[in-house]
Design an enzyme around this catalytic site. Structure first.
Site, short mmCIF file in Angstrom:
data_model
loop_
_atom_site.label_atom_id
_atom_site.label_comp_id
_atom_site.label_asym_id
_atom_site.label_seq_id
_atom_site.Cartn_x
_atom_site.Cartn_y
_atom_site.Cartn_z
N ARG A 188 -8.92 0.03 4.60
CA ARG A 188 -8.00 0.99 3.95
C ARG A 188 -6.72 0.29 3.51
O ARG A 188 -6.10 0.69 2.52
CB ARG A 188 -7.65 2.13 4.91
CG ARG A 188 -8.83 3.03 5.25
CD ARG A 188 -8.37 4.21 6.07
NE ARG A 188 -7.24 4.86 5.40
CZ ARG A 188 -6.41 5.69 6.03
NH1 ARG A 188 -6.57 5.95 7.30
NH2 ARG A 188 -5.41 6.25 5.37
N ARG A 239 0.57 14.97 12.88
CA ARG A 239 1.36 14.51 11.73
C ARG A 239 1.63 15.72 10.85
O ARG A 239 0.87 16.07 9.97
CB ARG A 239 0.60 13.42 10.97
CG ARG A 239 0.42 12.17 11.79
CD ARG A 239 -0.30 11.10 11.03
NE ARG A 239 0.55 10.47 10.01
CZ ARG A 239 0.08 9.52 9.19
NH1 ARG A 239 -1.19 9.19 9.21
NH2 ARG A 239 0.88 8.97 8.30
N LYS A 269 0.84 -1.20 0.00
CA LYS A 269 0.00 0.00 0.00
C LYS A 269 0.87 1.25 0.00
O LYS A 269 0.64 2.17 -0.77
CB LYS A 269 -0.88 0.01 1.26
CG LYS A 269 -1.52 1.34 1.59
CD LYS A 269 -2.42 1.30 2.80
CE LYS A 269 -1.69 1.58 4.08
NZ LYS A 269 -1.36 2.99 4.33
N ASN A 270 1.92 1.23 0.85
CA ASN A 270 2.71 2.45 1.05
C ASN A 270 3.75 2.68 -0.04
O ASN A 270 4.53 3.62 0.04
CB ASN A 270 3.35 2.44 2.45
CG ASN A 270 2.28 2.57 3.51
OD1 ASN A 270 1.14 2.91 3.23
ND2 ASN A 270 2.64 2.26 4.73
N ASP A 274 4.19 0.23 11.96
CA ASP A 274 2.94 -0.32 11.40
C ASP A 274 2.67 -1.75 11.84
O ASP A 274 1.59 -2.29 11.56
CB ASP A 274 2.97 -0.26 9.87
CG ASP A 274 2.97 1.17 9.38
OD1 ASP A 274 3.30 1.40 8.21
OD2 ASP A 274 2.66 2.07 10.19
N CYS A 328 -5.10 8.72 8.92
CA CYS A 328 -5.14 8.07 10.25
C CYS A 328 -5.00 9.11 11.35
O CYS A 328 -4.28 10.07 11.22
CB CYS A 328 -3.96 7.11 10.38
SG CYS A 328 -4.32 5.49 9.77
C1 EPZ Z 1 4.28 6.66 6.15
O1 EPZ Z 1 3.60 7.73 6.77
C2 EPZ Z 1 3.28 5.51 6.08
N1 EPZ Z 1 2.12 5.92 5.28
C3 EPZ Z 1 2.83 5.12 7.47
O2 EPZ Z 1 1.98 3.99 7.35
C4 EPZ Z 1 4.06 4.70 8.27
O3 EPZ Z 1 3.68 4.41 9.59
C5 EPZ Z 1 5.07 5.85 8.28
O4 EPZ Z 1 5.41 6.21 6.93
C6 EPZ Z 1 6.35 5.46 9.00
O5 EPZ Z 1 6.89 4.33 8.40
C7 EPZ Z 1 2.23 5.90 3.92
O6 EPZ Z 1 3.27 5.61 3.37
C8 EPZ Z 1 0.99 6.28 3.17
P1 EPZ Z 1 6.59 9.92 8.27
P2 EPZ Z 1 4.27 9.22 6.78
O7 EPZ Z 1 6.61 11.12 7.39
O8 EPZ Z 1 4.96 9.44 5.48
C9 EPZ Z 1 6.31 13.24 11.66
C10 EPZ Z 1 0.06 2.69 7.69
O9 EPZ Z 1 -0.49 2.18 8.67
N2 EPZ Z 1 6.49 14.21 10.57
O10 EPZ Z 1 7.79 9.03 8.30
O11 EPZ Z 1 3.24 10.18 7.21
C11 EPZ Z 1 4.95 12.58 11.61
O12 EPZ Z 1 4.00 13.38 12.28
C12 EPZ Z 1 0.59 4.10 7.76
O13 EPZ Z 1 0.21 2.10 6.58
C13 EPZ Z 1 6.57 15.56 10.88
O14 EPZ Z 1 6.46 15.95 12.04
O15 EPZ Z 1 5.34 9.01 7.94
C14 EPZ Z 1 5.19 11.28 12.32
O16 EPZ Z 1 5.13 11.47 13.72
C15 EPZ Z 1 0.42 4.73 9.12
N3 EPZ Z 1 6.72 16.46 9.88
C16 EPZ Z 1 6.63 10.93 11.94
O17 EPZ Z 1 7.22 12.15 11.49
C17 EPZ Z 1 6.83 16.09 8.56
O18 EPZ Z 1 7.00 16.97 7.69
C18 EPZ Z 1 6.71 9.86 10.86
O19 EPZ Z 1 6.16 10.41 9.73
C19 EPZ Z 1 6.74 14.70 8.26
C20 EPZ Z 1 6.58 13.79 9.28
#
Ligand code: EPZ
Length: 425
Positions: free
Chosen positions: A403, A121, A22-23, A311, A116
């Site tokens: 989802r 985020r 998915k991701n 995840d 989610c």
């Molecule tokens: C991706 O989310 C995945 N989603 C998530 O999977 C996964 O948990 C996550 O990566 C970590 O591996 C998709 O790929 C669609 P991050 P993403 O940017 O890109 C903070 C699932 O269940 N952050 O690595 O949103 C953020 O708030 C989902 O399949 C900032 O603060 O993850 C979070 O606390 C859930 N500012 C942390 O970093 C930013 O500009 C990780 O976010 C970006 C992120």
């Protein structure tokens, strides 16, 4: 109201085949926006998030033809540059059109993302990276706008190895003027999958999958075909189900190398796992002999890849609740990802939260109860808990699970579980 109805006590056995990630698929179809013409993406999972992403692409003028696990994307010479609020709020991942649309159109507006409810985020790293590449960012009431006549390559240092920020910046940089280096880039396998697709479109990307990605801008890209990498989180979810309630379950069409840390923790818990070419065989507690193999308490810390994946955290909490001894699970990625704990407590789990630590006192008998999916992975974890709970568990709000998991009840039933999807009135 629809729900998963789970009756515990059945032993799982057989084979389950995992779909495309998915991701990765969500980002691959966004990357197609970078080139006019027809791109074909295969092994696309049949999940609600993909349907939501297809709707976003259609709003942008892309013709999306989905046939089984194949997406045919016909991208016009002119694509839209504003994503509809109601669609973006439904799917945070749709934020990933930011980079490709800015690169393609020089201007993009996206609604503040939804998705989610995993705590705060932000998107600050996405936006500050785009500014470093020459974009001007403006904020509206509930949207963000980025503009750039021409993006210019730059050195980008991510304060945190954000998956989404790495992906957006990678896609913005592929046609920027000059060289871009992303330092502290995310290393998830889905990043390498995206880079492989971009490379087949004519991009020049090096180092994807490591924490340093170098991109040399090219003037134009061409459409291309791609096969989505297997979903390591779906694979890990079924491996956890087998670890809880197996017999012997083969998880097929996976890349074991993408699950190193998860497999290491499952083995530390006492789960026996054989690895083969493209598959896992998970041996659960030997209920058949009436001598269940004991699960052992284990400490787990979630981190960016190759650390333990957040995840799979809710699913592992269920396993820890069955392990003998006390475990500590520390969640470092999302500050709101313990919502499953309240629901597991309703089933009898003994879990104490202290900040971003969960202390799990194991080998607690779980009892079936009415619970609620609070997000995608929490919902899947509650169904897994129902597999080993005494009696019947009703998991409400199953749309969260839809989802990211196609036919979750059907696939578990095919392994022998007593799980059905029902509309409760
Ligand atoms: C991706 O989310 C995945 N989603 C998530 O999977 C996964 O948990 C996550 O990566 C970590 O591996 C998709 O790929 C669609 P991050 P993403 O940017 O890109 C903070 C699932 O269940 N952050 O690595 O949103 C953020 O708030 C989902 O399949 C900032 O603060 O993850 C979070 O606390 C859930 N500012 C942390 O970093 C930013 O500009 C990780 O976010 C970006 C992120």
């Amino acid at each position: 109201m629809s729900a998963f109805l789970v009756r515990g006590g059945r032993e799982l056995s057989g084979t389950v085949r995992v779909g495309g990630a998915k991701n990765s698929a969500l980002k691959l179809v966004a990357a197609a926006l970078l080139a006019e013409g027809r791109s074909v993406i295969r092994n696309v999972p049949d999940i609600m998030d993909m349907a939501a992403m297809a709707a976003v692409l259609r709003e942008l003028g892309v013709t999306v033809t989905a046939d089984d696990d194949v997406y045919v994307l016909d991208v016009p010479s002119e694509v839209g540059n504003s994503t509809p609020a109601h669609l973006v709020k439904r799917l945070r991942a749709s934020l990933v059109v930011l980079g490709p649309l800015l690169a393609r159109c020089g201007r993009v507006r996206v609604a503040q993302p939804g998705g989610c409810n995993l705590g705060s985020r932000g998107i600050d790293m996405h936006l500050s990276g785009l500014e470093r590449l020459g974009a001007t960012i403006t904020y509206g009431e509930d949207y963000v706008e980025a503009e750039a006549d021409r993006l210019v390559g730059a050195d980008l240092e991510l304060p945190y190895a954000s998956v989404g920020a790495t992906e957006n910046l990678l896609m913005a940089a592929v046609t920027a003027k000059g060289t871009t280096r992303i330092m502290n880039a995310a290393r998830e396998p889905e990043i390498a999958d995206l880079a492989a697709y971009l490379t087949s479109m004519g991009a020049q990307v090096g180092g994807a999958g490591t924490s340093q990605i170098a991109i040399h801008g090219v003037t134009r890209l061409s459409p291309a075909n791609h096969v989505v990498v297997p979903d390591r989180i779906e694979a890990g979810t079924y491996a956890a189900a087998a670890a809880l309630a197996g017999g012997e379950v083969k998880v097929d069409a996976v890349v074991p190398g993408h699950l190193r840390m998860a497999l290491s923790k499952l083995r530390a818990l006492g789960v026996e796992i054989d690895e083969g070419d493209g598959h896992l065989v998970v041996h659960g507690p030997l209920r058949a002999t009436g001598n269940p193999r004991r699960l052992r308490a284990v400490d787990i810390v979630t981190l960016p890849y190759p650390g333990f994946p957040t995840d799979l955290q809710p699913q592992l909490l269920v396993l820890l609740s069955q392990a003998h001894g006390s475990s500590m699970l520390t969640e470092n990625v999302f500050d709101g990802r313990f919502s499953v704990v309240d629901q597991l407590r309703l089933m009898g789990a003994d879990i104490t939260l202290e900040g971003h630590h969960a202390i799990v006192r194991g080998a607690r008998l779980l009892r079936g109860a009415p619970v609620r999916a609070t997000d995608l992975r929490a919902g899947a974890a509650l169904v897994l808990a129902g597999l080993v709970a005494e009696g019947e568990t009703v998991v409400a709000e199953p749309h969260h699970v839809d989802r990211g998991y196609s036919d979750f009840a059907t696939r578990l039933r095919a392994l022998g579980a007593d799980v059905e999807r029902t509309d409760l009135h």
